[in-house]
Design an enzyme around this catalytic site. Structure first.
Site, PDB file in Angstrom:
ATOM      1  N   ASP A   1      -4.840   2.123   1.892  1.00 25.92           N
ATOM      2  CA  ASP A   1      -5.172   1.490   3.180  1.00 25.92           C
ATOM      3  C   ASP A   1      -5.773   2.538   4.124  1.00 25.92           C
ATOM      4  O   ASP A   1      -6.774   2.279   4.801  1.00 25.92           O
ATOM      5  CB  ASP A   1      -3.934   0.818   3.805  1.00 25.92           C
ATOM      6  CG  ASP A   1      -2.709   1.738   3.858  1.00 25.92           C
ATOM      7  OD1 ASP A   1      -2.672   2.763   3.123  1.00 25.92           O
ATOM      8  OD2 ASP A   1      -1.767   1.441   4.623  1.00 25.92           O
TER       9      ASP A   1
ATOM     10  N   TYR B   1      -8.096   7.995 -17.963  1.00 26.62           N
ATOM     11  CA  TYR B   1      -9.022   8.627 -17.035  1.00 26.62           C
ATOM     12  C   TYR B   1      -9.292  10.062 -17.470  1.00 26.62           C
ATOM     13  O   TYR B   1      -8.408  10.748 -17.967  1.00 26.62           O
ATOM     14  CB  TYR B   1      -8.422   8.654 -15.611  1.00 26.62           C
ATOM     15  CG  TYR B   1      -8.215   7.287 -14.988  1.00 26.62           C
ATOM     16  CD1 TYR B   1      -8.810   6.147 -15.515  1.00 26.62           C
ATOM     17  CD2 TYR B   1      -7.422   7.140 -13.847  1.00 26.62           C
ATOM     18  CE1 TYR B   1      -8.622   4.905 -14.938  1.00 26.62           C
ATOM     19  CE2 TYR B   1      -7.228   5.904 -13.260  1.00 26.62           C
ATOM     20  CZ  TYR B   1      -7.828   4.781 -13.809  1.00 26.62           C
ATOM     21  OH  TYR B   1      -7.639   3.569 -13.233  1.00 26.62           O
TER      22      TYR B   1
ATOM     23  N   GLU C   1      -0.306   8.372  11.253  1.00 32.92           N
ATOM     24  CA  GLU C   1      -1.640   7.866  11.598  1.00 32.92           C
ATOM     25  C   GLU C   1      -2.493   8.888  12.357  1.00 32.92           C
ATOM     26  O   GLU C   1      -3.717   8.714  12.461  1.00 32.92           O
ATOM     27  CB  GLU C   1      -1.519   6.561  12.380  1.00 32.92           C
ATOM     28  CG  GLU C   1      -1.089   5.401  11.469  1.00 32.92           C
ATOM     29  CD  GLU C   1      -0.862   4.113  12.216  1.00 32.92           C
ATOM     30  OE1 GLU C   1      -0.486   4.182  13.412  1.00 32.92           O
ATOM     31  OE2 GLU C   1      -1.056   3.043  11.615  1.00 32.92           O
TER      32      GLU C   1
ATOM     33  N   HIS D   1       0.872  -1.175   0.000  1.00 37.32           N
ATOM     34  CA  HIS D   1       0.000   0.000   0.000  1.00 37.32           C
ATOM     35  C   HIS D   1       0.909   1.226   0.000  1.00 37.32           C
ATOM     36  O   HIS D   1       1.163   1.829   1.034  1.00 37.32           O
ATOM     37  CB  HIS D   1      -0.921   0.002   1.223  1.00 37.32           C
ATOM     38  CG  HIS D   1      -2.227  -0.660   0.956  1.00 37.32           C
ATOM     39  ND1 HIS D   1      -3.135  -0.152   0.047  1.00 37.32           N
ATOM     40  CD2 HIS D   1      -2.768  -1.810   1.430  1.00 37.32           C
ATOM     41  CE1 HIS D   1      -4.196  -0.949  -0.001  1.00 37.32           C
ATOM     42  NE2 HIS D   1      -4.002  -1.965   0.815  1.00 37.32           N
TER      43      HIS D   1
END
Ligand code: NI
Length: 390
Positions: A106, A297, A371, A101
């Site tokens: 994630d 895209y 985090e 990841h």
């Protein structure tokens, strides 16, 4: 209401980190997110109040129907990982060799699970519907978003929000872009057909190397010579292969390239000009060509009114100084296809922490996120959702 949200965020914060670490440890490549989707499905089912379904083999959708009628807001997270061998050394590094990841998906998935957890507990206060889209395969063309759209995930949706982690923004900062935010990303594959022969007798040949070199040079004239230098456009030739030996003029040369732009017109004009250059240069030298132009895209265009609401939410939560007005990014995102269906905003969550060594760019083998940013992303998503549905 906000006090209640704060309390719910405090409660879910640990879970979000645990989910993110679990996902980080078990990354899966685009279109192969089977265990990831199963994990997300089970986690959502355990939350309660959600109608959870599997629109495609490796995606998950959850619908939270509020207690009163109203608008439909979609929130999207992508779930796929990349073919990168991780070089981090924390205890939740990837257990899958060669897969990582490395783009923070994630974190996106964990934040959306956290958001779903909180909003599902506020069901009695929600007007309308929140639709959570856990999308597969953002990293690999043709991407997962169009499959979800074909499966009906956007039907009835009034607006959509998506987010991406951004390691060069410090934790606590939120990147906002009005209008064009991420580029359309097209590619081409071309073959120049010459006529090979002995290197000592080039006049008996049509030299695809010499012709190809002219094509490469002329393609560089598109930006700023064919098209306005103020337009945002990249035209790059990224591979050029030909020949086998010193004394042989080869028969063919092959080329690949990448085209990035923001406006539909510029995109179309660049594609046409590329064809004209191949056509004109090869004709002038007696060669021929095949050109396969692939539309990738679309560009991500943030809706002004919804972006304003997101920005005001950031200011209300953390003050004006938390907002970073970013310039458009030349990277591509298949979030663009949702924005063809409903207006929305793609927002960037700062996850960098220089002191803790968390500032490697996305796709780097040592990329990771601070985090502490996860709760920020959850709080922004919950608060913006409540405002958009109000
Ligand atoms: Ni990404």
């Amino acid at each position: 209401m906000m006090a209640k949200v704060d309390k719910l965020i405090d409660q879910v914060q640990e879970n979000v980190i645990t989910w993110r670490r679990h996902l980080h440890k078990h990354p899966e490549l685009s279109f192969q997110e089977e265990k990831t989707a199963q994990f997300v499905y089970e986690t959502l089912c355990a939350l309660g109040n959600l109608e959870v379904s599997r629109p495609t083999k490796t995606s998950v959708m959850a619908r939270l129907i509020g207690s009163q009628p109203g608008k439909v807001l979609a929130l999207r997270a992508d779930m796929d990982a990349l073919a990168v061998q991780e070089e981090n050394d924390f205890d939740f590094v990837s257990q899958n060799p060669g897969i990582m990841h490395a783009c923070g998906h994630d974190g996106h998935t964990a934040m959306l699970l956290g958001t779903a957890s909180i909003l599902s507990q506020l069901q009695d206060q929600i007007q309308g519907e929140v639709r959570f889209l856990f999308q597969h395969a953002e990293e690999l063309f043709p991407g997962g978003s169009r499959e979800l759209i074909r499966a009906g995930a956007m039907s009835g949706v009034d607006s959509i929000l998506g987010l991406h982690v951004m390691s060069h923004l410090p934790t606590g900062k939120i990147g906002i872009i009005y209008g064009p935010a991420m580029a359309s990303s097209d590619t081409f594959d071309a073959i120049i057909q010459g006529r090979g022969g002995h290197a000592s007798q080039p006049h008996f040949t049509v030299d695809p190397v010499a012709v190809g070199a002219q094509v490469v040079t002329n393609l560089q004239h598109i930006v700023s010579r064919s098209l306005d230098p103020l337009e945002k456009l990249v035209v790059s030739v990224t591979t050029f292969h030909s020949g086998t030996a010193n004394n042989i003029i080869p028969d063919t040369a092959t080329m690949q390239g990448s085209i990035r732009s923001f406006s539909k017109d510029v995109r179309q004009q660049a594609a046409e000009q590329i064809d004209k250059i191949f056509s004109g240069i090869t004709a002038a030298h007696g060669a021929s060509y095949t050109l396969d132009y692939h539309y990738g895209y679309d560009s991500v265009n943030n809706d002004a009114a919804i972006t304003k609401i997101v920005e005001e939410t950031v200011e209300q939560l953390w003050g004006k100084e938390a907002v970073v007005a970013m310039t458009p990014l030349m990277g591509g995102e298949d979030f663009s296809f949702y924005l063809n269906e409903a207006p929305g905003c793609f927002v960037f969550i700062g996850t960098g922490n220089q002191e803790q060594g968390m500032a490697y760019p996305i796709h780097h083998p040592r990329f990771t996120i601070d985090e502490a940013s996860l709760a920020i992303g959850v709080k922004l998503s919950v608060s913006a959702a409540l405002r958009l549905l109000d």
